[in-house]
Structure formats: structure tokens, C-alpha cells
Design an enzyme around this catalytic site. Sequence first.
Site, short mmCIF file in Angstrom:
data_model
loop_
_atom_site.label_atom_id
_atom_site.label_comp_id
_atom_site.label_asym_id
_atom_site.label_seq_id
_atom_site.Cartn_x
_atom_site.Cartn_y
_atom_site.Cartn_z
N GLU A 103 0.84 -1.21 0.00
CA GLU A 103 0.00 0.00 0.00
C GLU A 103 0.88 1.26 0.00
O GLU A 103 0.53 2.27 -0.62
CB GLU A 103 -0.93 -0.02 1.21
N GLU A 123 -3.27 -9.59 3.78
CA GLU A 123 -4.04 -9.30 4.99
C GLU A 123 -5.10 -10.36 5.29
O GLU A 123 -5.37 -10.67 6.44
CB GLU A 123 -4.72 -7.92 4.88
C1 3H9 Z 1 -1.15 -4.94 7.20
O1 3H9 Z 1 -0.19 -4.59 6.59
C2 3H9 Z 1 -2.38 -4.09 7.38
C3 3H9 Z 1 -2.44 -2.93 6.44
O2 3H9 Z 1 -3.13 -3.26 5.26
C4 3H9 Z 1 -3.21 -1.77 7.02
C5 3H9 Z 1 -2.74 -1.15 8.24
C6 3H9 Z 1 -3.52 0.04 8.66
N1 3H9 Z 1 4.78 -7.10 11.99
O3 3H9 Z 1 8.33 -14.86 9.13
P1 3H9 Z 1 9.72 -14.65 9.64
C7 3H9 Z 1 8.44 -10.69 12.48
S1 3H9 Z 1 -1.20 -6.44 7.99
C8 3H9 Z 1 5.55 -7.41 13.05
O4 3H9 Z 1 10.28 -15.65 10.58
P2 3H9 Z 1 10.72 -14.88 6.96
C9 3H9 Z 1 8.17 -12.17 12.82
O5 3H9 Z 1 7.28 -12.29 13.90
C10 3H9 Z 1 0.40 -7.13 7.70
N2 3H9 Z 1 6.46 -8.40 13.04
O6 3H9 Z 1 10.77 -14.39 8.46
C11 3H9 Z 1 9.57 -12.66 13.12
O7 3H9 Z 1 9.88 -12.25 14.44
P3 3H9 Z 1 10.83 -13.20 15.37
C12 3H9 Z 1 0.56 -7.64 6.33
C13 3H9 Z 1 6.59 -9.11 11.91
O8 3H9 Z 1 11.91 -14.32 6.30
C14 3H9 Z 1 10.43 -11.87 12.15
O9 3H9 Z 1 9.65 -10.75 11.74
N3 3H9 Z 1 1.83 -8.31 6.24
C15 3H9 Z 1 5.81 -8.84 10.78
O10 3H9 Z 1 10.46 -16.34 6.89
C16 3H9 Z 1 10.86 -12.64 10.94
O11 3H9 Z 1 9.69 -13.21 10.34
C17 3H9 Z 1 1.97 -9.62 6.45
O12 3H9 Z 1 1.03 -10.32 6.70
C18 3H9 Z 1 4.86 -7.77 10.85
N4 3H9 Z 1 4.09 -7.44 9.80
O13 3H9 Z 1 9.42 -14.18 6.33
C19 3H9 Z 1 3.37 -10.16 6.34
N5 3H9 Z 1 6.16 -9.71 9.79
O14 3H9 Z 1 12.10 -13.29 14.64
C20 3H9 Z 1 3.66 -11.09 7.48
C21 3H9 Z 1 7.15 -10.48 10.31
O15 3H9 Z 1 10.88 -12.43 16.64
N6 3H9 Z 1 5.03 -11.56 7.46
N7 3H9 Z 1 7.41 -10.13 11.59
O16 3H9 Z 1 10.09 -14.52 15.47
C22 3H9 Z 1 5.48 -12.52 6.65
O17 3H9 Z 1 4.78 -13.03 5.79
C23 3H9 Z 1 6.90 -12.99 6.81
O18 3H9 Z 1 7.29 -12.63 8.11
C24 3H9 Z 1 7.93 -12.39 5.80
C25 3H9 Z 1 9.35 -12.80 6.22
C26 3H9 Z 1 7.60 -12.96 4.41
C27 3H9 Z 1 7.84 -10.89 5.79
#
Ligand code: 3H9
Length: 649
Positions: A103, A123
Site C-alpha cells: 500500500e 491481509e
Molecule cells: C497490514 O499490513 C495491514 C495494512 O493493510 C493496514 C494497516 C492500517 N509485523 O516470518 P519470519 C516478524 S497487515 C511485526 O520468521 P521470513 C516475525 O514475527 C500485515 N512483526 O521471516 C519474526 O519475528 P521473530 C501484512 C513481523 O523471512 C520476524 O519478523 N503483512 C511482521 O520467513 C521474521 O519473520 C503480512 O502479513 C509484521 N508485519 O518471512 C506479512 N512480519 O524473529 C507477514 C514479520 O521475533 N510476514 N514479523 O520470530 C510474513 O509473511 C513474513 O514474516 C515475511 C518474512 C515474508 C515478511
Amino acid sequence: MTVSLQKHGQIAVVTIDNPPVNATSHAVRLGLQNALHQTTQDDDVQSVVLHCAGRTFVAGADITEFGAPPQDPSLPDLLAQIEAAPKPWVAAIHGTSLGGGLETALVCHYRIADPAAKLALPEVTLGLIPGAGGTVRLPRLIAPEQAVEMIAGGKPVTAARALELGLIDQIASADLLGEAIALAEGATRRAPLTMRPFIAVTSQDTWDNAAQKIKTKARGQTSPIAAITALENALKMDAPAALAAERALFEELRDSDQCKALRHIFFAERATAQAGRIKGVAATPLSQVGVVGGGTMGAGIAAACLLAGYPVTLIERNNEAAVAGRDRVLATLDQSLKRGVLTTAAHLQAVENFHISTNYTALSDADLVIEAVFEDMQVKIDVLTALEAAVRPDAILATNTSYLDINVMAAALTRPSRVIGLHFFSPAHIMKLLEIVVTDSVDDQTTATAFAFAKRLKKIAVRAKVGEGFIANRIMSAYRREAEYMLEDGAMPWDIDTAMRKFGFPMGIFEMQDLAGLDISWAMRKRLNATRDRTQRYVDIGDKLCEGGHFGRKTGRGYYDYSDSGKARPSAETRALIMAESRRKGITRVQISDKAIMARILGRIRSEAAMLLHEGIARCADDIDVVMVNAFGFPRWTGGPMFHTSGQD
Ligand code: 3H9
């Protein structure tokens, strides 16, 4: 500094540096607002490049802030300000541009991406819809049918696909930042997406079909349906009204039980890896993997390792079996190429990395060997003993057994500290779950290495201790038993399957058994028959179906009858058998409602889970949720059985 600003001539480069994934936390939002202010005020700045330090572009809003009081500026407000900036902004995207990250890129006036970048609005997987303009801006940039697929499906698109869709303007060839600066140098300010009309749907029918498909697939999850509503608003309303409607829908979903449950499982899946982080112990790097047994499971494991880039040698007992195993593996690699999981170059490399042999000496250089031979203790001990003689003394020997006692296997070897269980789920190259079964004698380095191996395979690794069926199969056996009791008590297999589907399972327990083959659990029951606790209730229906040659789908008959096209029909023969069994045991059958069926299944899962925790076989309740969601399709949006039923004790 979370957000910093550097000038390259007349181009301002704004860098977000917020490890691990550059989420738009409050500090990032403040930093961006500040950078917007500075670049707007500075007359020397002609355009702005937004880029991120570390491994990725912004991967979304900061999920850890959900549930806390909101802090200004909100992401939607900040993004509206960037979109209205008087100077052009260029998003330079690498890694994953997800959710609020995409976004953010959408309010920039130009988008350039690294060739390996992935873009998504995931999301829905967190029980949400995009809440910072994604549902309004995306259909003004790409066709609404494609937009709904991205928003309600949540799946990422590659940079190449994003270019094709019109989602990005350019793919960088080598130097993303340099090329983004060059793009910014020639950039003139474009009209914001919210000022554009949305792109018309191809036809109402195409739209209705796409929406219907999403609704069917949602199986009770609310966010994909909300995504369709938001997009329909975006197509009907002007941009400000659609943005306000999106925000209201987002906030409602953010506070919903499904969103809380999906956030729970998101963090629980990441926490399972902690069991592999052992203080002062480093994983051993693995460069060669061996797999023994080229049947469905062995071939799947070999394919999973090849897909992760490991050189793999597959061992079978004779040439014919080795060639059959090789063909299975190569067919899987071909499918992965077709599905776009592998590039042509990576496919070629995987094929080159793959060897077959009928001799254990081919494993003399292997660092890890996984056996996936017939599920029989003596057969497995023989294989492991022969392997131990053939591999290096420091090599790890893993067994893929689903039920057998790995402590017994380890005790039969001379180096029990290097023996571990790696329990894959079929199809092994697709299923995300891997149970890492630690024996009483395994050393910490072997355990840490197994977890690192799982990470490289992109699996969710859950630690289990040795015990019949470990975590997943033990719980499944328990609720399967409960379902069998219900057959005698008054329900038919299709009643139970329907109740499970309504709850959100992709299929019921009896359909699942028919699919897997009833002979597999029959063999296990025969194996355990001599030692079975005779005081426990025992249901003979499954045994009697097998005795009649009804092994499930593969024989056209099981709990259900199957037509030639594979369609399942309630079986009159099964019904008669069940009624006769109730009569034989003197049970008065009573109707069991869907609600009561699920209450019995969930109750049984919970009591078995309590025993697993008490016995130390499972580490924590969250691990049980992760196992059930990833092994048996327990609906993710409930958060798993433990989260779903918490507070019911
Ligand atoms: C959103 O964006 C809403 C908006 O539309 C509107 C808002 C108003 N936040 O997965 P990993 C942490 S909703 C906080 O092991 P990888 C995760 O907990 C969001 N923390 O690594 C972990 O912590 P720890 C939409 C986050 O390389 C560390 O990062 N976005 C977030 O296998 C490493 O993560 C998503 O849904 C976050 N958003 O994969 C994306 N994301 O090391 C969600 C990650 O302490 N994330 N962490 O355990 C993912 O899909 C994967 O984490 C990503 C990396 C592909 C990014």
C-alpha cells in the site's frame, strides 16, 4: 535512525531501517512523515526515492501494534499525504512488499522492483483486508479481476508478473537503488491513483464467477468475503468514500475473533523454531543429503530437499525400484517447474543435484540420511544399522517413521546421539509441517541441525518427544477413535464429515481415511492388537470394512462408495454394517447434532493434548495448534484447537 534521508544531487533517498522486516511501526510512520515534510520544503529536492535497508521492503503494518491504542499518524493518513506530495516519489522494492508495504508502494508515483521481489496483499491470511487504501488503489492500477485475486487470495506475485499486470513500472536489472534514482531523475509528478477512475470489470459474469469461487473457498472465514465487499465498494463509490468504507471494514475485522486467532497462529508458527535455538550450540552445515526408500514418502522427501537446493542421493534396494523412485522425484520437479516454484535454471540444477543408487556406499559423503522405508521396526533397524556402517561417523541418521519408537531404533545403533526423527507429512514437498522427534539420547547439535535443515526446507518445525504417533498422529488417532464411537452411538460417517466441513475442515475424518487408504491404519491396529488395552472401547467397523476388501477410494469402496469419476456417495453397505454393529453391542442409537459431533471431537483433541503436554511429548499448547492447523487442516481462523477451546476447562 529508523528512517533516514540522504541526497544524491536533486534526488532525496528516504531509507527505512526497521529490522527484521521494516514493518510500518509508529517510529517508521513518524520518520516517513518527517521525511515527507523535509523533502517538500527543500527546494533543491526534485524527487524522492523510498527504499529499505536489510532483507526486504516494508513487509506490512506492525502486527504487534494491533490491539494497542492507535498512535498518529495512522498509516492511511500518512499514505494519503505521501500520495498528495508535490514531488514524485519512487518506490524501490526488494524482498517482499506486503500488505501495508505494498500500500505504501501504491501511493508512490512510480514503482521499480528487484527481479526477485514478491508483492502481495496478504491481509486476508491475518483475518483482515488491506486497511490503508489497497482495495481502493489497486483496482485503479490493475484489472479488478486480478485485484480481487490478490486481495482475497493473499498470494504473492513475482516482479515479472507485477510488471505484466501493470503493478510496477520497471524491473531493475542489477542495481535497484541506482536505477530507482535514475528513474526519479526523469520523473514528473503523476496523478495519484485515487484521482483515477477504476478499471472496468471485463463483464459482470466474470466478476460474479471470481467472487463465487472466493466465497466457496473461504469455508467460513470472513475476511475473503469482506475483501470482495471492499472491492465492490471501490468499484461503486468515489475514492474518498471507498477509503472510508475500507477503513471501517478493516477496523471491524481487526477486532474480530478470527483476526485474533489468525494473529495467534502467525506468531505460534514462528515460535516453534525456538525449540531449535540451543544456547552455545551451532547447527552443522549440511551439504549432501541421502534418502533411503523411493516410495511416495521417500520420493517426496528427496524432492523437498532438491527444491531447497541440496544435492540428494536416493537409495533403493534394486535397480527397478531406484528407477521408479527417480521417476517420481523427477515428475515432482517437473510439476514444480510448471507451477512456477522453480525457475528453469533452478530446475536444471535440481536435476543435476539428484542421483540414485542401490548401494549404501554412495552415501559415504552424506551429512544427513533420512530413511523412509517400510513402517516396520526390524526393517528400519536393519536399514539404520547398514547405514551406520556406510556413512561418516559424524553423519546424522534420521527416520521418517510416523509411529514407531525411535528410542528403540537409536539404542540398536552404536552412535545413538546422532539419531533423530524427521516426520514429514504427505506430500512431503508441499506440506509445511515437520515434526522433529528428539530421542532420549540425541545430542543438542543434531537437534539444532535438524531445525536449521527444516528452515532451509521452509518447513514449520515442531519439536516432539518419542511416543506412539508423536503429536500429530496421536491426536488424530484420538479424535478418529471418538468419531468411530459416534458411528456406533448414532451418527453415520457422512454426518460426522459434514459437521467437520461446516466447522471449517477441508474434509471430514472418514473421507480423509478413504483417501489415505483404510489398510494403513488397519495394519497399525493389527500390529498393536496383541498389546491393546482390552478394557478400552474398541470399534470393529474399520476392520470389518478392510476384511471385506474395502480399502477406500483406491478400491472404489470404503466408508463411502465411489463412482468412476471419483464422486463419493454414502454407502448402503457401510450403513448396514454400522447399524449391525450398534445392535451387536446393544447400543441404542441416538441422533447426534453437528454441534454435539464437534463438541465430542474438540473435547477429545483437548484431552489428548493435555496428556501430550503432561508427558512432555509436546512442548506447549501453541505447538499443538500449529500441528493441527498444518497437518490436518484444522481451520486456521479458529487459531487451532487449544486457542479455540481455551477457557473451556
Ligand atoms: C497490514 O499490513 C495491514 C495494512 O493493510 C493496514 C494497516 C492500517 N509485523 O516470518 P519470519 C516478524 S497487515 C511485526 O520468521 P521470513 C516475525 O514475527 C500485515 N512483526 O521471516 C519474526 O519475528 P521473530 C501484512 C513481523 O523471512 C520476524 O519478523 N503483512 C511482521 O520467513 C521474521 O519473520 C503480512 O502479513 C509484521 N508485519 O518471512 C506479512 N512480519 O524473529 C507477514 C514479520 O521475533 N510476514 N514479523 O520470530 C510474513 O509473511 C513474513 O514474516 C515475511 C518474512 C515474508 C515478511
